[in-house]
Design an enzyme around this catalytic site. Structure first.
Site, PDB file in Angstrom:
ATOM      1  N   THR A 190       0.468  -1.027   0.289  1.00 40.94           N
ATOM      2  CA  THR A 190       0.142  -0.524  -0.224  1.00 40.94           C
ATOM      3  C   THR A 190       1.119   0.835   0.041  1.00 40.94           C
ATOM      4  O   THR A 190       1.443   1.509   0.758  1.00 40.94           O
ATOM      5  CB  THR A 190      -1.243  -0.266   1.302  1.00 40.94           C
ATOM      6  N   GLU A 199      -5.793  -4.225   4.563  1.00 37.66           N
ATOM      7  CA  GLU A 199      -5.368  -5.534   3.214  1.00 37.66           C
ATOM      8  C   GLU A 199      -6.979  -5.288   2.182  1.00 37.66           C
ATOM      9  O   GLU A 199      -6.893  -6.630   1.666  1.00 37.66           O
ATOM     10  CB  GLU A 199      -5.943  -7.256   4.492  1.00 37.66           C
TER      11      GLU A 199
END
Length: 624
Positions: free
Chosen positions: A159, A451
């Site tokens: 990310t 996630e």
């Protein structure tokens, strides 16, 4: 190393101390010890007992009720506890391969103690470690031993500040320099900073960094994972060219140090590329065993499925803890009664039972699903490690991705709603910090977004199902998958022609009834969603717009219903095995039926709408 628990059932499952719950326990229609042995197995119970006994007797894990630790102290203590877990050597690398279910068992034990500790451990071993194992090759095996000896401490850096769910838009780059045989890892600007990375804030020394691989001539081969050292293991000071820091206090899980990192032309050896999906020769030639770029991309992100399956397991732990607290309180708390002199336990009230017992059933069903899905994931990872590039392996990866992408939302949302219901069911006493319900609620909350945001992930599952439907229409392909989760769709037309009539409530106490209704619901939603998608495309919407316009009222419920069906199906099969002890069949059957009917009841409006359309055929387009 922690001592193992010896002895028979008395040592393994000692009687509860006498107290106010005795009356309810005496009324049980089954043996709780027999149920524990069936659901866990003796070896797993001994494993868990070993872990809990070690933690109970270690001063490092002693709690100080009412003490508020500073953020730095909490994170330091959490790291020391994580280090002690490795010193106990509860789970060796060999054990992980021999008894894979011990991995989620250990994580669940740690989660029952502290979610931050469980998250820290699993991010290092199961997310960072499995990424190295499944995405790397023989040249990376030396990292595995270093992971378990804690010579290095890892994190998974995918990310970025400006991109999370849209992984294809990740902007960190890795340019290959054939002159030095190195990759140059670089963050072009602050928006490309790796962000929200667990363990990165204070303690990680190495990261699996996802970056776009560029060859000389600026040919880009897409996202690839690299092992990058970000700190000196002895001093924890940042490596040259790496800017790394902590993100600060969060709403929960504050023992876990989430961090950020930027890379300024950091050079790493060519061998740092985790090369299972693609490699670069010393001369600068890109090679890959995957001809399909989408398949290669999917395999490279396999670590996300590991994380999502682990989060599913942690959400179940949070639900287990909350429901145990609320049910025990409800069995001892007395309010009102048939006379002024006689008060009854609030658990006797149908309203309290209606509020809590479905979440008890959900805890059992989701726990079994999380274990079975973890074993499926192990099968997938072993295939990757053996170099299996078959069509079945690729299809298995897609199926697990679809199941994990909907499994995390279902489990985390169920836990979120269940914990809140438990908090309220305990009345004013449920608001006390000492009962853990507030901590459980805050620690479970990130499960809904990390996630992958839950609502975004559900689109992955609906897209998977729509893709199968499209293949059926275009070339007549059968609905078939390695785990058989979609095989029932081959009977799609006949299932939609079925009409369900139940003559009594007793008929519903077999989860097979709800299971058949669920199959009908999924077929109906798949048909409606496919029709809606084609309708949007015919109205000259782009594919992007068409899918967005389908998601709210079609794709989202389709994904949830499909996953609920899968959970119900697996739990139904589990509790109706021939090996189920006769004394447990009734209670397990009721748990299975309760979860199935409760979950199905949430789709009552959809079922009503579908029946209305069935009774008015002119409203239904039969073209699909």
């Amino acid at each position: 190393m922690a001592p193992t628990v010896e002895g028979g059932d008395a040592a393994l499952l000692p009687e509860f101390p006498r107290g106010p719950l005795d009356a309810y326990r005496a009324r049980a229609s089954f043996s709780w010890k027999e149920l524990a042995l069936f659901t866990e197995g003796e070896d797993m119970l001994r494993f868990k007992k070993t872990i809990f006994s070690a933690l109970e007797n270690d001063p490092l894990f002693a709690r100080s009720p009412g003490a508020d630790l500073s953020l730095d102290k909490y994170r330091e203590l959490n790291f020391l506890r994580c280090k002690r877990i490795f010193e106990y050597d509860f789970l060796s690398v060999e054990d992980m391969f021999r008894s894979p279910l011990k991995v989620p068992a250990l994580i669940q034990c740690l989660g029952m103690y502290d979610s931050s500790l469980a998250a820290k451990y699993l991010l290092h071993t199961l997310v960072f470690g499995s990424a190295v194992y499944s995405s790397g090759s023989e040249r990376h095996l030396t990292y595995i031993q270093k992971i378990f000896s804690m010579e290095i401490f890892g994190c998974f850096a995918l990310t970025e500040l400006s991109h999370g769910s849209n992984t294809k838009a990740i902007r960190t780059t890795a340019h290959y320099d054939p002159a030095t045989k190195e990759f140059i890892i670089h963050s072009p600007d602050f928006e490309a900073a790796k962000f929200w990375v667990g363990n990165m804030g204070k303690t990680a020394t190495h990261a699996v960094v996802f970056a776009k691989l560029h060859m000389p001539g600026d040919q880009c081969h897409g996202l690839h994972p690299f092992i990058v050292q970000i700190r000196d293991p002895k001093t924890l000071l940042p490596m040259p060219g790496v800017m790394v820091g902590d993100m600060g206090k969060k709403l929960g899980q504050n023992g876990l140090d989430n961090g950020f990192a930027m890379f300024h032309k950091v050079r790493v050896p060519r061998q740092s590329l985790l090369n299972r999906m693609g490699d670069v020769t010393p001369e600068g030639t890109y090679v890959s065993p995957f001809k399909d770029v989408r398949q290669r991309f999917g395999v490279s992100l396999g670590g996300l499925s590991s994380g999502r399956v682990s989060i599913l397991s942690l959400a179940v732990v949070n639900l287990k803890l909350a429901i145990a607290i609320a049910l025990r309180f409800s069995a001892t708390r007395r309010q009102f009664g048939p006379t002024q002199e006689e008060e009854i336990a609030v658990l006797e009230y149908p309203m309290q039972q209606c509020r809590l017992l479905p979440y008890l059933a959900a805890a059992y069903a989701l726990d079994h699903f999380s274990k079975s899905l973890f074993l499926d994931l192990v099968e997938l990872q072993r295939g990757h490690a053996s170099g299996d590039c078959s069509a079945r392996q690729a299809e298995l990866g897609r199926e697990i991705h679809a199941l994990a992408s909907a499994g995390k939302p279902l489990a985390s949302w169920t836990a979120q709603q269940g914990i809140q219901e438990c908090r309220e069911a305990c009345g004013g006493h449920g608001y006390l910090a000492m009962n853990r319900l507030g901590v459980l609620r805050d620690d479970n909350d990130p499960n809904c977004t990390y996630e992958g945001d839950n609502n975004v992930l559900l689109q992955q599952t609906s897209n998977y199902l729509l893709g199968l439907r499209a293949r059926r229409v275009q070339d007549g392909a059968c609905f078939r998958s390695p785990l058989k989760s979609v095989d029932f769709l081959n009977a799609y037309p006949s299932i939609l022609d079925q009409k369900f009539e139940v003559s009594s409530v007793a008929d519903c106490l077999d989860s097979a009834v709800a299971l058949a209704a669920y199959k009908w619901l999924v077929c109906y939603l798949l048909r409606e969603t496919y029709q809606k998608l084609n309708q949007e495309k015919r109205s000259r919407s782009s594919d992007f717009e068409a899918r967005n316009n389908c998601q709210v009222s079609h794709g989202r419920p389709l994904a949830l219903a499909f996953l609920e069906l899968t959970v119900v199906q697996r739990f139904h099969e589990h509790v109706h095995q021939p090996c189920v002890p006769p004394s447990l069949r009734a209670v397990l059957g009721r748990l299975s039926a309760l979860y199935a009917l409760w979950s199905l009841s949430r789709h009552a409006a959809l079922l009503y709408r579908a029946e209305r359309r069935r009774s008015c055929p002119g409203r239904r387009d039969r073209s699909s």
